[in-house]
Motif scaffolding. Structure first.
Motif, PDB file in Angstrom:
ATOM      1  N   PRO A 121       0.500  -1.304   0.107  1.00  0.00           N
ATOM      2  CA  PRO A 121      -0.158  -0.267  -0.061  1.00  0.00           C
ATOM      3  C   PRO A 121       0.618   1.334  -0.138  1.00  0.00           C
ATOM      4  O   PRO A 121       2.151   1.364   0.471  1.00  0.00           O
ATOM      5  CB  PRO A 121      -0.222  -0.147   1.225  1.00  0.00           C
ATOM      6  N   ALA A 122       0.373   3.000  -0.901  1.00  0.00           N
ATOM      7  CA  ALA A 122       1.148   3.543  -0.532  1.00  0.00           C
ATOM      8  C   ALA A 122       1.924   3.947   0.834  1.00  0.00           C
ATOM      9  O   ALA A 122       2.812   4.388   0.328  1.00  0.00           O
ATOM     10  CB  ALA A 122       0.222   4.668  -1.340  1.00  0.00           C
ATOM     11  N   ILE A 123       1.224   3.888   1.585  1.00  0.00           N
ATOM     12  CA  ILE A 123       1.918   4.657   3.200  1.00  0.00           C
ATOM     13  C   ILE A 123       3.116   3.785   3.524  1.00  0.00           C
ATOM     14  O   ILE A 123       4.289   4.487   3.907  1.00  0.00           O
ATOM     15  CB  ILE A 123       0.908   4.449   3.811  1.00  0.00           C
ATOM     16  N   VAL A 124       2.415   1.885   3.330  1.00  0.00           N
ATOM     17  CA  VAL A 124       3.881   1.403   3.724  1.00  0.00           C
ATOM     18  C   VAL A 124       4.635   1.898   2.452  1.00  0.00           C
ATOM     19  O   VAL A 124       6.280   1.631   3.026  1.00  0.00           O
ATOM     20  CB  VAL A 124       3.196  -0.198   4.000  1.00  0.00           C
ATOM     21  N   ALA A 125       5.021   1.626   0.930  1.00  0.00           N
ATOM     22  CA  ALA A 125       6.064   2.397   0.482  1.00  0.00           C
ATOM     23  C   ALA A 125       6.781   3.195   0.323  1.00  0.00           C
ATOM     24  O   ALA A 125       7.887   3.574   0.441  1.00  0.00           O
ATOM     25  CB  ALA A 125       4.912   2.429  -1.575  1.00  0.00           C
ATOM     26  N   ALA A 126       5.740   4.643   0.600  1.00  0.00           N
ATOM     27  CA  ALA A 126       6.642   6.449   1.556  1.00  0.00           C
ATOM     28  C   ALA A 126       7.534   5.468   3.122  1.00  0.00           C
ATOM     29  O   ALA A 126       8.259   5.656   2.856  1.00  0.00           O
ATOM     30  CB  ALA A 126       5.445   6.570   1.649  1.00  0.00           C
ATOM     31  N   LEU A 127       7.303   4.836   3.806  1.00  0.00           N
ATOM     32  CA  LEU A 127       8.042   4.463   4.767  1.00  0.00           C
ATOM     33  C   LEU A 127       8.859   3.570   4.432  1.00  0.00           C
ATOM     34  O   LEU A 127       9.959   3.648   5.234  1.00  0.00           O
ATOM     35  CB  LEU A 127       6.802   3.406   5.684  1.00  0.00           C
ATOM     36  N   MET A 128       8.661   1.819   3.906  1.00  0.00           N
ATOM     37  CA  MET A 128      10.458   1.789   3.251  1.00  0.00           C
ATOM     38  C   MET A 128      10.905   2.810   2.342  1.00  0.00           C
ATOM     39  O   MET A 128      11.860   2.459   2.812  1.00  0.00           O
ATOM     40  CB  MET A 128       9.650   0.879   1.765  1.00  0.00           C
ATOM     41  N   GLY A 129      10.626   3.498   1.626  1.00  0.00           N
ATOM     42  CA  GLY A 129      11.489   4.563   0.883  1.00  0.00           C
ATOM     43  C   GLY A 129      12.605   5.441   1.847  1.00  0.00           C
ATOM     44  O   GLY A 129      13.536   5.510   2.260  1.00  0.00           O
ATOM     45  N   THR A 130      11.554   5.839   3.097  1.00  0.00           N
ATOM     46  CA  THR A 130      12.181   6.395   3.984  1.00  0.00           C
ATOM     47  C   THR A 130      13.092   6.106   4.867  1.00  0.00           C
ATOM     48  O   THR A 130      14.409   6.124   5.350  1.00  0.00           O
ATOM     49  CB  THR A 130      11.128   6.763   4.864  1.00  0.00           C
ATOM     50  N   ALA A 161      12.865  12.325   2.234  1.00  0.00           N
ATOM     51  CA  ALA A 161      12.793  11.456   2.607  1.00  0.00           C
ATOM     52  C   ALA A 161      11.272  10.825   1.729  1.00  0.00           C
ATOM     53  O   ALA A 161      11.128  10.622   1.345  1.00  0.00           O
ATOM     54  CB  ALA A 161      13.618  10.421   2.621  1.00  0.00           C
ATOM     55  N   PHE A 162      10.862  11.478   2.654  1.00  0.00           N
ATOM     56  CA  PHE A 162       9.197  10.914   2.869  1.00  0.00           C
ATOM     57  C   PHE A 162       8.649  11.654   1.421  1.00  0.00           C
ATOM     58  O   PHE A 162       7.842  11.038   0.631  1.00  0.00           O
ATOM     59  CB  PHE A 162       8.740  11.524   3.974  1.00  0.00           C
ATOM     60  N   ALA A 163       8.926  13.448   1.558  1.00  0.00           N
ATOM     61  CA  ALA A 163       8.855  14.076   0.754  1.00  0.00           C
ATOM     62  C   ALA A 163       8.859  12.728  -1.059  1.00  0.00           C
ATOM     63  O   ALA A 163       7.545  13.156  -1.557  1.00  0.00           O
ATOM     64  CB  ALA A 163       8.617  15.348   0.671  1.00  0.00           C
ATOM     65  N   GLY A 164       9.723  13.546  -1.068  1.00  0.00           N
ATOM     66  CA  GLY A 164      10.803  12.355  -2.590  1.00  0.00           C
ATOM     67  C   GLY A 164       9.664  10.850  -2.311  1.00  0.00           C
ATOM     68  O   GLY A 164       9.657  10.747  -3.972  1.00  0.00           O
ATOM     69  N   ALA A 165       9.058  10.051  -1.388  1.00  0.00           N
ATOM     70  CA  ALA A 165       8.828   8.833  -1.501  1.00  0.00           C
ATOM     71  C   ALA A 165       7.114   9.344  -2.464  1.00  0.00           C
ATOM     72  O   ALA A 165       7.290   8.454  -3.403  1.00  0.00           O
ATOM     73  CB  ALA A 165       8.451   8.573  -0.099  1.00  0.00           C
ATOM     74  N   TRP A 166       6.235  10.712  -1.763  1.00  0.00           N
ATOM     75  CA  TRP A 166       5.439  10.968  -1.880  1.00  0.00           C
ATOM     76  C   TRP A 166       5.339  11.334  -3.730  1.00  0.00           C
ATOM     77  O   TRP A 166       4.770  10.574  -4.699  1.00  0.00           O
ATOM     78  CB  TRP A 166       4.453  11.613  -1.707  1.00  0.00           C
ATOM     79  N   VAL A 167       6.692  12.133  -3.802  1.00  0.00           N
ATOM     80  CA  VAL A 167       6.545  11.835  -5.266  1.00  0.00           C
ATOM     81  C   VAL A 167       6.509  10.342  -6.856  1.00  0.00           C
ATOM     82  O   VAL A 167       5.729  10.782  -7.023  1.00  0.00           O
ATOM     83  CB  VAL A 167       8.043  13.021  -5.747  1.00  0.00           C
ATOM     84  N   VAL A 168       7.562   9.634  -5.933  1.00  0.00           N
ATOM     85  CA  VAL A 168       7.560   8.585  -6.665  1.00  0.00           C
ATOM     86  C   VAL A 168       6.533   7.791  -7.131  1.00  0.00           C
ATOM     87  O   VAL A 168       5.936   7.884  -8.142  1.00  0.00           O
ATOM     88  CB  VAL A 168       8.025   7.198  -6.036  1.00  0.00           C
ATOM     89  N   ILE A 169       5.140   7.994  -5.995  1.00  0.00           N
ATOM     90  CA  ILE A 169       3.734   7.109  -5.554  1.00  0.00           C
ATOM     91  C   ILE A 169       3.137   8.243  -6.260  1.00  0.00           C
ATOM     92  O   ILE A 169       2.203   7.716  -7.346  1.00  0.00           O
ATOM     93  CB  ILE A 169       3.525   7.481  -4.183  1.00  0.00           C
ATOM     94  N   GLY A 170       2.993   8.944  -6.435  1.00  0.00           N
ATOM     95  CA  GLY A 170       2.268   9.876  -7.375  1.00  0.00           C
ATOM     96  C   GLY A 170       2.196   9.843  -8.595  1.00  0.00           C
ATOM     97  O   GLY A 170       2.059   9.133  -9.922  1.00  0.00           O
ATOM     98  N   ALA A 171       4.457   9.289  -9.154  1.00  0.00           N
ATOM     99  CA  ALA A 171       4.061   9.880 -10.722  1.00  0.00           C
ATOM    100  C   ALA A 171       3.333   7.913 -10.736  1.00  0.00           C
ATOM    101  O   ALA A 171       3.282   7.541 -11.798  1.00  0.00           O
ATOM    102  CB  ALA A 171       5.877   9.584 -10.539  1.00  0.00           C
ATOM    103  N   ASP A 172       3.767   6.841  -9.984  1.00  0.00           N
ATOM    104  CA  ASP A 172       3.463   5.656  -9.929  1.00  0.00           C
ATOM    105  C   ASP A 172       2.049   5.190 -11.066  1.00  0.00           C
ATOM    106  O   ASP A 172       1.265   5.402 -11.152  1.00  0.00           O
ATOM    107  CB  ASP A 172       3.761   5.107  -9.010  1.00  0.00           C
ATOM    108  N   ALA A 173       0.826   6.116  -9.520  1.00  0.00           N
ATOM    109  CA  ALA A 173      -0.586   6.482  -9.306  1.00  0.00           C
ATOM    110  C   ALA A 173      -1.218   7.051 -10.897  1.00  0.00           C
ATOM    111  O   ALA A 173      -1.756   6.679 -11.596  1.00  0.00           O
ATOM    112  CB  ALA A 173      -1.014   7.170  -8.732  1.00  0.00           C
ATOM    113  N   LEU A 174       0.296   8.048 -11.342  1.00  0.00           N
ATOM    114  CA  LEU A 174      -1.012   8.398 -13.225  1.00  0.00           C
ATOM    115  C   LEU A 174      -0.819   7.966 -13.918  1.00  0.00           C
ATOM    116  O   LEU A 174      -0.637   8.222 -14.884  1.00  0.00           O
ATOM    117  CB  LEU A 174       0.275   9.893 -12.626  1.00  0.00           C
ATOM    118  N   GLY A 175       0.500   6.554 -14.190  1.00  0.00           N
ATOM    119  CA  GLY A 175       1.197   5.661 -14.563  1.00  0.00           C
ATOM    120  C   GLY A 175       2.215   5.800 -15.567  1.00  0.00           C
ATOM    121  O   GLY A 175       2.683   5.345 -16.698  1.00  0.00           O
TER     122      GLY A 175
END
Lengths: 210, 210, 210
Positions: A121-130, A161-175
């Motif tokens: 899930p997105a929140i776990v991915a953000a945590l893993m990145g951090t 790092a947390f902010a950068g992780a959400w950028v990756v998640i956003g890009a992934d969600a946008l395809g």
């Protein structure tokens, strides 16, 4: 195998090298012996990614897949130590901040992407990145007998790092292609950290007279 | 199951016992209470092997396979504490160095062999042997609130385990029976550490006046 | 899914919340910044269970199964920090002992039951319950730069969790419903810890003049 895995390979290599350098600089400032220099460089370079792989149950580890990186790092450590000893080069306390910021950004991006790839899930991915980005530096500070910078330095570190992780998640969600998210996320995390260092940003804390 | 697994069993038992003793001695010198003595003995005895098994993704852990070792260690801790209390036995600071050197050698050999058995590259196997040998002692020192000996003691420690690991790898590459490699590697690591303690060898470091 | 898994769910939720509170209280007393507060609350709440899941090789982690708990905890941390800052609430050093005792009991019970469910021997299950209960608090103390309470506080702490674990194992051996063992074991561990705090029980130690 074609396309973004090579992006990820490049980014992981850059992150590992950047953190190894920050470990080397810190260990040389502390005047550790040659074993200490190698241990600190290894833990800083491989610590975050190893914790991420243990938590995600990914095997083989990225440093088993790239076993020659280990030998290369060993040679790098011994060679730089000899060089630094001969040339009487000294580092200031702030010298390691710049490779550290680079490693922070790159590992945050690649850690998040790897977690997304195994359907976290997105929140776990953000945590893993951090965690990937921060843990190597925490180990470096613990082994050098400092309180981890992340916890006492009131300038944003994990938050970048947390902010950068959400950028990756956003890009992934946008395809978007994974390479785009990786580069963007890494750049955002790195830039935020550099700005934080440069402008002296501070994380909200308790009032001094509280 | 025939042949070398029994060698490895004997060697792991010896290593666990030796590290448990070094933990017991250290905890008694620090005057920890009975819980502290058990925790320190456990972490020292089982810490390195557990980290190795997590990194190699080996289950069950060696202390789950041998669950009665846990009970035996518990009894050993409480019994030795009662004995030491009654007999007013005191240990010098150097008393734990000898069981520590034995555990270092035995765990370096068995950790390397286990990594080779699951087809790790040589450099990774050497690293695993070193980690297995060193990590229990690091945990012991951290829990006893010392800086880990490996990092400040300038006499070779991890280096001895690393050398022993390469002996095991060499014996394996030469096609010798695994038992031979285990015994040779363990003996080399132990002897190097004992010589380092006895002759006061030092790891290359920065110049004092650098 | 019917019957005791819901018991376990309730108990794990309670334990996580109790430890998160103890982490929050401790972090606010140390005047950590908002990142520090979140890190301490997370490590305290999720540390013990994560180590247990790594040791038992259980995936997904309980906090991946319940990914919304992470977001909830993040909101809780930021909200309580704002509230505490506004209302000028201060905690005494002993305030965190009570949520800590609740978390200790509940995690000891659920950790033991989970280990029994994957067919661990009794002594290993007792150890897993104790590790689950104790490790979150150890991480909290290490990150807050204290010596872990478990090792210097001479009042029983790990011992209470260990006793509660054996109650769960006993109930399991008697064939009682898992919910009964969980509630009984948790209650025993919690009560023992509360009594230890209230009556000032002490663990056997070395003689002062020894």
């Amino acid at each position: 195998m074609d396309g973004w895995p090579s992006w990820r390979g490049v980014i992981e290599f850059g992150a590992t090298l950047a953190f190894a350098l920050s470990g080397l600089i810190e260990a040389s400032r502390k005047k550790l012996d040659v074993v200490g220099v190698c241990v600190v460089a290894f833990l800083t370079a491989f610590g975050g990614g190893t914790l991420r792989d243990v938590l995600l149950d990914r095997r083989p580890f990225f440093w088993v897949e790239h076993a020659h990186w280990i030998s290369a790092l060993l040679v790098l450590c011994v060679a730089s130590m000899l060089l630094l000893r001969t040339r009487h080069i000294h580092f200031t306390a702030r010298a390691m901040q710049w490779p550290d910021a680079v490693g922070l950004g790159l590992f945050a991006a690649s850690g998040t992407q790897i977690a997304l790839d195994v359907q976290m899930p997105a929140i776990v991915a953000a945590l893993m990145g951090t965690v990937t980005a921060v843990f190597g530096g925490v180990l470096r500070d613990v082994v050098c007998n400092d309180i981890p910078r992340t916890f006492i330095d009131h300038r944003p570190y994990a938050v970048c790092a947390f902010a950068g992780a959400w950028v990756v998640i956003g890009a992934d969600a946008l395809g978007l292609a994974a390479g785009v998210g990786l580069v963007l996320g890494g750049a955002v995390a790195m830039t935020l950290r550099a700005l934080a260092l440069w402008l002296g940003w501070r994380v909200p804390a308790w009032r001094q007279q509280d």
